[in-house]
Design a protein around this motif. Structure first.
Motif, short mmCIF file in Angstrom:
data_model
loop_
_atom_site.label_atom_id
_atom_site.label_comp_id
_atom_site.label_asym_id
_atom_site.label_seq_id
_atom_site.Cartn_x
_atom_site.Cartn_y
_atom_site.Cartn_z
N THR A 14 -7.18 -13.22 -58.75
CA THR A 14 -7.92 -11.96 -58.77
C THR A 14 -7.08 -10.92 -59.48
O THR A 14 -5.90 -10.75 -59.18
CB THR A 14 -8.30 -11.52 -57.33
OG1 THR A 14 -9.05 -10.31 -57.38
CG2 THR A 14 -7.07 -11.36 -56.46
N HIS A 15 -7.65 -10.25 -60.45
CA HIS A 15 -6.89 -9.41 -61.38
C HIS A 15 -7.14 -7.93 -61.16
O HIS A 15 -8.15 -7.52 -60.60
CB HIS A 15 -7.26 -9.75 -62.83
CG HIS A 15 -7.02 -11.17 -63.21
ND1 HIS A 15 -5.78 -11.75 -63.23
CD2 HIS A 15 -7.89 -12.14 -63.61
CE1 HIS A 15 -5.88 -13.00 -63.63
NE2 HIS A 15 -7.14 -13.27 -63.85
N MET A 16 -6.19 -7.14 -61.67
CA MET A 16 -6.37 -5.69 -61.75
C MET A 16 -5.58 -5.15 -62.93
O MET A 16 -4.54 -5.71 -63.30
CB MET A 16 -5.89 -4.99 -60.48
CG MET A 16 -6.86 -5.02 -59.32
SD MET A 16 -6.32 -3.93 -57.98
CE MET A 16 -6.55 -2.31 -58.72
N TYR A 17 -6.10 -4.09 -63.51
CA TYR A 17 -5.33 -3.27 -64.45
C TYR A 17 -5.01 -1.99 -63.70
O TYR A 17 -5.81 -1.06 -63.70
CB TYR A 17 -6.14 -2.96 -65.71
CG TYR A 17 -6.48 -4.15 -66.57
CD1 TYR A 17 -5.48 -4.87 -67.21
CD2 TYR A 17 -7.80 -4.54 -66.78
CE1 TYR A 17 -5.78 -5.95 -68.02
CE2 TYR A 17 -8.11 -5.62 -67.59
CZ TYR A 17 -7.10 -6.33 -68.20
OH TYR A 17 -7.39 -7.40 -69.00
N LEU A 92 -1.77 -8.84 -62.61
CA LEU A 92 -2.16 -8.15 -63.82
C LEU A 92 -2.96 -9.11 -64.69
O LEU A 92 -2.64 -10.28 -64.79
CB LEU A 92 -0.90 -7.70 -64.57
CG LEU A 92 -1.04 -6.63 -65.66
CD1 LEU A 92 -1.49 -5.32 -65.06
CD2 LEU A 92 0.29 -6.45 -66.38
N ALA A 93 -4.02 -8.62 -65.29
CA ALA A 93 -4.83 -9.49 -66.16
C ALA A 93 -4.19 -9.58 -67.55
O ALA A 93 -3.32 -8.78 -67.91
CB ALA A 93 -6.25 -8.97 -66.26
N ASN A 94 -4.60 -10.58 -68.29
CA ASN A 94 -4.10 -10.76 -69.65
C ASN A 94 -4.43 -9.51 -70.49
O ASN A 94 -5.45 -8.87 -70.25
CB ASN A 94 -4.71 -12.02 -70.27
CG ASN A 94 -6.22 -12.12 -70.11
OD1 ASN A 94 -6.76 -11.99 -69.02
ND2 ASN A 94 -6.90 -12.39 -71.20
N PRO A 95 -3.54 -9.18 -71.44
CA PRO A 95 -2.39 -9.93 -71.96
C PRO A 95 -1.06 -9.58 -71.31
O PRO A 95 -0.01 -9.69 -71.97
CB PRO A 95 -2.39 -9.55 -73.43
CG PRO A 95 -2.82 -8.10 -73.43
CD PRO A 95 -3.83 -8.00 -72.31
N TRP A 96 -1.08 -9.11 -70.04
CA TRP A 96 0.16 -8.83 -69.32
C TRP A 96 1.07 -7.89 -70.11
O TRP A 96 0.60 -6.86 -70.57
CB TRP A 96 0.86 -10.16 -68.96
CG TRP A 96 -0.12 -11.14 -68.43
CD1 TRP A 96 -0.71 -11.10 -67.19
CD2 TRP A 96 -0.72 -12.24 -69.13
NE1 TRP A 96 -1.62 -12.12 -67.09
CE2 TRP A 96 -1.64 -12.84 -68.25
CE3 TRP A 96 -0.54 -12.80 -70.40
CZ2 TRP A 96 -2.40 -13.96 -68.61
CZ3 TRP A 96 -1.29 -13.91 -70.75
CH2 TRP A 96 -2.20 -14.47 -69.86
N PHE A 137 1.17 -10.97 -57.54
CA PHE A 137 2.04 -11.71 -58.45
C PHE A 137 2.61 -10.69 -59.43
O PHE A 137 1.86 -9.94 -60.06
CB PHE A 137 1.27 -12.78 -59.22
CG PHE A 137 0.84 -13.96 -58.40
CD1 PHE A 137 1.74 -14.65 -57.60
CD2 PHE A 137 -0.47 -14.41 -58.44
CE1 PHE A 137 1.35 -15.75 -56.85
CE2 PHE A 137 -0.87 -15.51 -57.70
CZ PHE A 137 0.04 -16.18 -56.90
N GLY A 138 3.93 -10.66 -59.59
CA GLY A 138 4.55 -9.73 -60.52
C GLY A 138 4.39 -10.17 -61.96
O GLY A 138 4.04 -11.33 -62.25
#
Length: 382
Positions: A14-17, A92-96, A137-138
C-alpha cells in the motif's frame, strides 16, 4: 474473518506520496514530476513514466490525476475502514528516490523516512485510531555513495515503525545483479532488513508494438505485462549472478506475486542446467549454485496482489508454503471508476475474494495470508 488483533488483516502493499514527496515532485519539470494545473478545481497530474510525458498532449492531460488519496493519512485510514484492514505497511510509490542527485539523496531519504516514521508513531499512539495501525517500508538513497546507503539501512533499524525497505529493479542504475550492490546486500542481510521489490520501468514500448500501440491501450500493456516481466527479469538476473549464493540470508518480498517468476521458475532451472557458458557445463562463467526453488523457499516472499485464483495458486506452489504469501491492495492505484463515496474497490475485493476461494475449507491458511504471515515476518505489534 473479522479484522481483530487475533485475526488481523495486514496490507503490505500500500503506497503513499507523503506531503514532503509531493513537494519534491512539484518542484521538478522533468520526469518524474507533478504538474499543478491552473484550474484550482482540477487535480494535479503525476507524470512518472517517460511514456506519460507526451509533448503532443497538454500537461493537464498527461500522466494520471493525483488527488488527496495519494498523500492523506486520513484517506488511508478511511480506505482501511471500508475494507476491514487492521494494519497498513506503507511504502513510497514508484519512482521512489532513484532520480535524485547524489549530493541530495541521503538528506532527502532521511527526511521522507522520518516523515513516515513520525506519521506511523502518531497514528499508533492515538486512541482515536486504536483499531488502525500503521507501519512503513523505508526508501533508500540509491543514487548516493554506497556508504550513505549503508548508513541509512542501519539508521532505519533504529526507527520502531519502519519494518523494511522498498526498492526498484534498477538498483544503483545497472540492475540488481550489479556487483556494486554487494555492500548494500551485505548491509541488508546483516541487519535482517527485508526488501519489498517493486517494478517501475516496465519494458520498452517496442516490446508491445511501439509507442502508438501503448498509447492506444493506455496503461494496460505496461502495467499488466511490463511490470510483472520487469520483476521477473530483475530477480532472474540476481539469481544468475549468484547474489543469493553470496548472501544466503537476504530476504525479498516480491510485488504482484513475483511477476511471472512462479510460472517460469522451472523453465529457468532447466535453462541453467543446460547452459554451456556455466562452469558446471565446461564454460567460463560461474552460474548459480543453488536451485531456484531453494531461493524461492528460503529468500523470497510473494504478495497476493494477483487478482486471479490461477495466479495465486502458482504463487503458493512456487513459494513452497502458505507461510510465504502476504495480502496487499496496491492502494491508492486502481480506484473505483465511479464517484460513489466510500465504495469498495474492485481491485481490493477481487484479491480478498481470490484468497477466500483458494482456501474454502482452511481458515488457518486464510488467516496467515490475510495478516498472520505479515505480523510474524515483519514483527508487527498489533
Amino acid at each position: 474473518m473479522s479484522n481483530t488483533t487475533s485475526n488481523p488483516v495486514v496490507d503490505i502493499h500500500t503506497h503513499m506520496y507523503p506531503p514532503s514527496y509531493i513537494s519534491l515532485l512539484s518542484n521538478r519539470t522533468s520526469v518524474p514530476y507533478i504538474h499543478q494545473p491552473s484550474d484550482p478545481k482540477a487535480d494535479p497530474r503525476l507524470i512518472i513514466l517517460d511514456s506519460d510525458d507526451d509533448p503532443s498532449r497538454p500537461k493537464s492531460s498527461r500522466g494520471r490525476p493525483v488527488d488527496s488519496t495519494y498523500s492523506s493519512f486520513n484517506k488511508k485510514r478511511e480506505f482501511m475502514k471500508v475494507h476491514g484492514i487492521t494494519c497498513s505497511v506503507i511504502s513510497l510509490a514508484n519512482p521512489w528516490l532513484d532520480f535524485l542527485e547524489p549530493e541530495s539523496a541521503l538528506r532527502t531519504a532521511v527526511g521522507i523516512n522520518d516523515d513516515l516514521e513520525r506519521a506511523c508513531s502518531e497514528n499508533n499512539a492515538s486512541a482515536e485510531y486504536s483499531d488502525l495501525k500503521l507501519y512503513a517500508f523505508g526508501s533508500l538513497p540509491l543514487s548516493a555513495p554506497a556508504k550513505d546507503i549503508v548508513s541509512e539501512i542501519q539508521r532505519l533499524k533504529t526507527l520502531p515503525h519502519v519494518k523494511g525497505v522498498i526498492m526498484g529493479t534498477t538498483g544503483l542504475g545497472k540492475g540488481l545483479d550489479d556487483p556494486a550492490l554487494d555492500d548494500i546486500y551485505a548491509a541488508l542481510s546483516s541487519t535482517k532488513t527485508i526488501v519489498f521489490l517493486h517494478p517501475h520501468y516496465g519494458l520498452p514500448a517496442e516490446a508491445f508494438g511501439g509507442p502508438s500501440v501503448v498509447a492506444r491501450y493506455g496503461h494496460v500493456l505496461p502495467l499488466a505485462m511490463g511490470f510483472p516481466l520487469e520483476t521477473t527479469i530483475a530477480v532472474s538476473r540476481m539469481y544468475l549472478a549468484g547474489v543469493f549464493d553470496r548472501h544466503p540470508k537476504l530476504e525479498f518480498l516480491l510485488a504482484h506475486s513475483g511477476g511471472t517468476l512462479p510460472f517460469l521458475a522451472g523453465r529457468i532451472e532447466s535453462c541453467v542446467a543446460h547452459e554451456r557458458e556455466f562452469i558446471a557445463n565446461g564454460g567460463q562463467t560461474q552460474g548459480p549454485q543453488r536451485s531456484i526453488w531453494d531461493v524461492l523457499h528460503s529468500n523470497l516472499y510473494l504478495d497476493a496482489v494477483i487478482y486471479g485464483q490461477p495466479g495465486l495458486k502458482a504463487a503458493l506452489e512456487a513459494a513452497g508454503s502458505v507461510d510465504r504469501i502476504m495480502f496487499g491492495t496496491d492502494h491508492p492505484f486502481f480506484p473505483p471508476l465511479g464517484d460513489e463515496e466510500g465504495a469498495k474497490w474492485l481491485s481490493v475485493e477481487s484479491n480478498k475474494g481470490v484468497i477466500g476461494d483458494s482456501f474454502p475449507n482452511d481458515e488457518e491458511a486464510r488467516r496467515k495470508v490475510l495478516g498472520g504471515n505479515a505480523v510474524r515476518v515483519l514483527g508487527l505489534d498489533l
